[in-house]
Design a protein around this motif. Structure first.
Motif, PDB file in Angstrom:
ATOM      1  N   ASP A  11       0.780  -1.490   0.171  1.00 25.46           N
ATOM      2  CA  ASP A  11       0.072   0.188  -0.197  1.00 25.46           C
ATOM      3  C   ASP A  11       0.861   1.394  -0.067  1.00 25.46           C
ATOM      4  OD1 ASP A  11       0.855  -0.622   2.525  1.00 25.46           O
ATOM      5  OD2 ASP A  11      -0.938  -0.526   3.907  1.00 25.46           O
ATOM      6  N   GLN A  17      -0.092   0.287  -7.804  1.00 28.40           N
ATOM      7  CA  GLN A  17      -0.985   0.930  -8.853  1.00 28.40           C
ATOM      8  C   GLN A  17      -0.233   2.325  -9.102  1.00 28.40           C
ATOM      9  OE1 GLN A  17      -5.283   1.107  -6.853  1.00 28.40           O
ATOM     10  NE2 GLN A  17      -3.848   0.901  -5.005  1.00 28.40           N
ATOM     11  N   CYS A  18       0.915   2.478  -8.677  1.00 29.23           N
ATOM     12  CA  CYS A  18       1.505   3.911  -9.270  1.00 29.23           C
ATOM     13  C   CYS A  18       2.373   3.713 -11.036  1.00 29.23           C
ATOM     14  CB  CYS A  18       1.569   4.026  -7.883  1.00 29.23           C
ATOM     15  SG  CYS A  18       2.517   6.136  -8.636  1.00 29.23           S
ATOM     16  N   ARG A 376      -1.032  12.767  -3.339  1.00 28.71           N
ATOM     17  CA  ARG A 376      -1.651  11.753  -3.133  1.00 28.71           C
ATOM     18  C   ARG A 376      -3.346  11.579  -4.529  1.00 28.71           C
ATOM     19  NH1 ARG A 376      -2.524  13.320   1.180  1.00 28.71           N
ATOM     20  NH2 ARG A 376      -4.565  12.676   2.707  1.00 28.71           N
ATOM     21  N   ASN A 381     -11.475   2.577  -5.463  1.00 27.06           N
ATOM     22  CA  ASN A 381     -11.105   1.214  -4.379  1.00 27.06           C
ATOM     23  C   ASN A 381     -10.618   1.956  -2.822  1.00 27.06           C
ATOM     24  OD1 ASN A 381      -8.618   2.254  -4.794  1.00 27.06           O
ATOM     25  ND2 ASN A 381      -7.999   0.243  -6.291  1.00 27.06           N
ATOM     26  N   GLY A 382     -10.742   3.270  -2.849  1.00 29.80           N
ATOM     27  CA  GLY A 382     -10.531   3.391  -1.806  1.00 29.80           C
ATOM     28  C   GLY A 382      -8.468   3.580  -1.772  1.00 29.80           C
ATOM     29  N   SER A 383      -8.258   3.135  -2.482  1.00 32.47           N
ATOM     30  CA  SER A 383      -6.588   3.368  -2.143  1.00 32.47           C
ATOM     31  C   SER A 383      -6.445   4.741  -2.933  1.00 32.47           C
ATOM     32  CB  SER A 383      -5.733   2.339  -2.616  1.00 32.47           C
ATOM     33  OG  SER A 383      -6.174   1.976  -4.106  1.00 32.47           O
ATOM     34  N   MET A 384      -4.445   4.805  -2.855  1.00 30.23           N
ATOM     35  CA  MET A 384      -3.999   5.847  -3.024  1.00 30.23           C
ATOM     36  C   MET A 384      -2.703   5.632  -3.852  1.00 30.23           C
ATOM     37  SD  MET A 384      -4.654   8.475   0.383  1.00 30.23           S
ATOM     38  CE  MET A 384      -3.351   7.736   1.339  1.00 30.23           C
TER      39      MET A 384
END
Lengths: 395, 395
Positions: A11, A17-18, A376, A381-384
């Motif tokens: 996370d 994801q980035c 950020r 989906n709640g993530s960053m």
């Protein structure tokens, strides 16, 4: 620094994801090339994949491959991180950020700066033209913008040298000297990865084909120079001395989950500013710190004009977009006192200085001050996902 | 076309005193490279001399060699033309202009447009702000300028496509459509051949070290788009669709004999705008023709600000100049009715159309119109040197 792939892919703001792209030079002195950031490491993409365009010293070569390649490359990186059989290759090609030199991520073709926050535009007008309507008649019809200086866009870490120039003095005679009103402007930038045909506008629905990624931008501004020079042709030396960008360009694909509808646009804009979907912005939580003091926290979803509207307007006249074009949003300001994107607004043009934690006050930036932008993206989906920081000391 | 060296080196506008540089591609399909124009021929410099930088497809590689090389190369070309023993090499490397394709002469880094004619500035103000002082308070303190779009600078011959965009309509609502007020602006451009250190202004006395040469520039302008968008950040889509430049860059050395003192500057400008010698301009007799009708004949010596003052101002804030930067003078207008550098002034914003020889009238440019800029420098020795033409049809 130990390389813990599972932790890095987790996370972290710069996790799987980035995967933003940048240019790095390893400590062994070998030549600068394209990398992807993973946590506190950078992956040597030419080492992992070998494609010739990954050995270039700017992202332009990757961008010029087109959207299909952008998508494939991101898929290949993610696959490499997820499948055990690629783990050796990943580990072999990972360099700790502390051990590399980060360079200018791309060669800037043209740099355009917009003025797309209604709150910013209105706040500035109230300061400089009190008693008149806060927005010019054109402001809600088109995203007002102008060309900046491409040759003075520098990467994070390059000091910003206080500019000299002319400003107004008593009696209407120009004064010449160092700027006494050096300011930052917190902006979000969009990096164009495709060249459009001469004379053919980029439509609002083609945005995803043209924009490679997103970065943070500091539009350094000398308010005293700007005020004196700006009529009738707009900002020039008050802006052109320096623009800072982050080392990292976050792929548009990483920010899909951060898209949000913008507020209503009234009047309804011209047809070329309307697309198949309503105007959307990005939910980007931004922050500016001066000498370690967080002083403002705007969010990019509070803009009036959308990034796709900016690109459509920039090319409505047939001006071609080129690989390496950078267009920035203009100062990101919200409605609240802790959401103002520049010192001009925060200190009311220096009249209400802020107090830092050490008791010092600031009307504008002083020599030695360090400004840091961070951001950020908040995904649905709640993530960053992180944006690369912009950091510079006033020299 | 017979190649008569003695004739070509004689009193032709593009004879041995001129020798402008450009990029040509021979009809045999071999790659584009650097040439020097001699009369109605182009000399293949890489063929004559072999230096690697002469094989490049833009002048940037030559410019980056620095002033010493600029001077040496010009000396070598002149020597080759004057000495009988080089005649074979010259003849072998001469291509008739009719047989080659002329390309974009240099890669534009940043493009800056000034506003340096007092007559133009005052005429425009009288049209748009009647009853107010014709010059803004800053106008005589600094050369007002702004950044244009580098990516839409095209060489002579590329058609200018009528831009679409927004303009003001009745009731203050924006209209969207093709510009109805397409105009030319006759300008003189200066091509920078040296990159300056970050943060260090180019002083007014360093002009000759930085400026490689001079060209003609057409700053195409859509007056209706420009008027609607221009407040508060200046021209954008009303200018950024196209800027045309000549194929030929005349070396600064060819124009030494055309230097003339400018008129008095009052008030005396800031110290950074004053050099060892008084401000000088160039005696350039310019002409604009539309569809074969010569409609105006300004002279560049009538400008208020000097080219060296423009460069010093552009970099006073520490903005670096780069190889390939182009800065243009702004519209060149004189005091007389036949010395106005754009249709806005000539037709009083369309209110007093001109009549062409075929009886047609023009308020602004119509589709199919061909505009041609020509110019010649008047040297103190009584001879003349040509500037490459700028030619474009409205498509």
């Amino acid at each position: 620094m130990p390389f813990d792939l599972d932790k890095l892919c987790g996370d972290d703001l710069f996790g799987i994801q980035c995967l933003p792209y940048g240019i790095f030079q390893p400590s062994d002195g070998s030549k600068a090339r394209i990398g992807a950031r993973l946590g506190d490491h950078v992956l040597d993409l030419s080492g992992m994949f070998g494609d010739a365009y990954l050995s270039a010293s700017s992202l332009n070569s990757l961008m010029a491959q087109g959207r299909g390649t952008w998508s494939q490359l991101r898929g290949r990186i993610i696959e490499s991180l997820e499948r055990p059989r690629f783990r050796d290759s990943v580990v072999r090609n990972a360099h700790a950020l502390n051990d590399v030199h980060l360079g200018m991520p791309f060669d800037v073709a043209d740099y355009v700066d917009f003025f797309a926050s209604e709150h910013h535009a209105a706040n500035v007008a109230r300061l400089f033209r009190p008693g008149t309507p806060p927005l010019h008649p054109n402001w809600k019809s088109l995203p007002v913008g102008y060309h900046g200086r491409a040759g003075t866009v520098y990467p994070s870490g390059v000091p910003v040298k206080r500019p000299w120039g002319q400003s107004a003095s008593e009696g209407g005679v120009a004064a010449y000297g160092p700027s006494g009103k050096l300011d930052f402007e917190l902006e979000v930038g969009f990096v164009v990865g495709r060249t459009s045909p001469i004379g053919q506008p980029v439509t609002i629905d083609e945005f995803d084909d043209y924009v490679f990624g997103v970065n943070l931008v500091c539009d350094w501004s000398a308010r005293d120079l700007q005020a004196w020079e700006t009529f009738p042709l707009g900002p020039f030396t008050g802006k052109s001395f320096c623009t800072s960008i982050s080392h990292w360009v976050v792929p548009l694909a990483a920010l899909e989950g951060a898209r949000r509808p913008l507020g209503p646009q009234n009047p309804i804009p011209s047809s070329y500013l309307r697309g198949e979907v309503p105007p959307w912005g990005l939910d980007l939580a931004l922050e500016v710190a001066i000498n370690g003091n967080a002083i403002t926290k705007p969010n990019f979803r509070d803009m009036y004009w959308s990034p796709a509207q900016m690109l459509a307007h920039m090319t409505v006249n047939g001006a071609r977009a080129r690989v390496g074009d950078l267009f920035a949003s203009g100062t990101v300001s919200g409605t609240q006192e802790d959401q103002l994107g520049c010192l001009l607004e925060i200190t009311k043009n220096g009249n209400e200085p802020i107090t830092l934690s050490n008791g010092e006050t600031r009307a504008y930036l002083e020599d030695g001050d360090e400004t840091i932008f961070t951001g950020r993206a908040l995904l649905s989906n709640g993530s960053m996902v992180g944006l690369g920081e912009v950091r510079a000391i006033v020299a």
